[in-house]
Design a protein around this motif. Sequence first.
Motif, PDB file in Angstrom:
ATOM      1  N   ARG A  67       0.795  -1.229   0.000  1.00 29.91           N
ATOM      2  CA  ARG A  67       0.000   0.000   0.000  1.00 29.91           C
ATOM      3  C   ARG A  67       0.823   1.272   0.000  1.00 29.91           C
ATOM      4  O   ARG A  67       0.274   2.356  -0.147  1.00 29.91           O
ATOM      5  N   SER A  68       2.149   1.150   0.192  1.00 33.41           N
ATOM      6  CA  SER A  68       2.941   2.382   0.132  1.00 33.41           C
ATOM      7  C   SER A  68       4.416   2.083  -0.122  1.00 33.41           C
ATOM      8  O   SER A  68       4.903   1.003   0.169  1.00 33.41           O
ATOM      9  N   PRO A  69       5.103   3.073  -0.676  1.00 32.34           N
ATOM     10  CA  PRO A  69       6.542   2.894  -0.946  1.00 32.34           C
ATOM     11  C   PRO A  69       7.401   3.261   0.261  1.00 32.34           C
ATOM     12  O   PRO A  69       8.583   3.503   0.114  1.00 32.34           O
ATOM     13  N   ILE A  70       6.815   3.280   1.438  1.00 27.57           N
ATOM     14  CA  ILE A  70       7.556   3.716   2.627  1.00 27.57           C
ATOM     15  C   ILE A  70       8.788   2.824   2.847  1.00 27.57           C
ATOM     16  O   ILE A  70       8.712   1.607   2.670  1.00 27.57           O
ATOM     17  N   PRO A  71       9.914   3.426   3.186  1.00 28.93           N
ATOM     18  CA  PRO A  71      11.105   2.604   3.461  1.00 28.93           C
ATOM     19  C   PRO A  71      10.888   1.685   4.663  1.00 28.93           C
ATOM     20  O   PRO A  71      10.297   2.097   5.666  1.00 28.93           O
ATOM     21  N   ILE A  72      11.346   0.455   4.524  1.00 31.76           N
ATOM     22  CA  ILE A  72      11.194  -0.536   5.594  1.00 31.76           C
ATOM     23  C   ILE A  72      12.560  -1.131   5.908  1.00 31.76           C
ATOM     24  O   ILE A  72      13.263  -1.599   5.014  1.00 31.76           O
ATOM     25  N   ILE A  73      12.933  -1.080   7.183  1.00 35.07           N
ATOM     26  CA  ILE A  73      14.143  -1.782   7.626  1.00 35.07           C
ATOM     27  C   ILE A  73      13.701  -2.907   8.558  1.00 35.07           C
ATOM     28  O   ILE A  73      13.009  -2.663   9.546  1.00 35.07           O
ATOM     29  N   MET A  74      14.057  -4.135   8.205  1.00 29.58           N
ATOM     30  CA  MET A  74      13.694  -5.276   9.035  1.00 29.58           C
ATOM     31  C   MET A  74      14.688  -5.425  10.173  1.00 29.58           C
ATOM     32  O   MET A  74      15.868  -5.156  10.029  1.00 29.58           O
ATOM     33  N   ILE A  75      14.171  -5.859  11.305  1.00 28.12           N
ATOM     34  CA  ILE A  75      15.030  -6.188  12.445  1.00 28.12           C
ATOM     35  C   ILE A  75      14.931  -7.694  12.626  1.00 28.12           C
ATOM     36  O   ILE A  75      13.845  -8.231  12.850  1.00 28.12           O
TER      37      ILE A  75
END
Length: 242
Positions: A67-75
């Motif tokens: 739903r969005s191009p928001i940056p995601i950093i996985m932990i």
Amino acid sequence: MRLLLIEDDDRIAGPLTEGLGRYGFTVDRVRTGAAGLTSDSAPDLVLLDLGLPDMDGLDVCRSLRARSPIPIIMITARGEEADRVAGLELGADDYMAKPFGVRELVARIRAVTRRTGTLPAGPPGPETTPATPTATLAPQQLGPLHIDRRTRQVRVDARDIALSPREFDLLAYLAQDPGAVHSRQQIMDTVWDPHFFGPTKTLDAHIAALRRKLGDSAWITTARGVGFRLTVPGDGPSEAAR
Ligand code: CA
């Protein structure tokens, strides 16, 4: 810059929220995937733990990305290698493997936001730019050693040197003041994190790796009982000391 932290573990979320706050980030924290997906926070970036109590973190990642191009950093925790790969394929921008320091995470956040073009708006927080004028981002040449802090690339005699993020940070730190001795404590506080508690043996391991990768152990000399210094081989006070 506003971050949404989706993490169930208080022992991680607590120090992380506090540490990121010191760098000027606003952190909204939720404990479950469902809460993350329904949060009315409007974050600039999402920090997503993969091991969540209510749903698979990868599904959260997929839904966020859908739903969005928001940056995601996985932990991720150790042993979630396959999950990291899957997460990156699902559209996550980067990952951090536990344990890690706040400083390292901040560097990743900056790298990801630079890459995705979502540079944080507004003035930096009090500790956001510890004396890092733009000039220091100009490539640095030390004898045959070329360091580009902007692209995080390192070359020796035009040969690309592949460094881990930490190795790069360590090299870049020592290179800020070539020839100067940096104490173990200074290095740990700066390159690792004042809040990272671990054996400093990791520093020796990284020094050893850097020496090997740079192709000459003389690049980094040991000031016995004190710390380390970076010098161009055959070009510094280290020569007499060796
Ligand atoms: Ca967890």
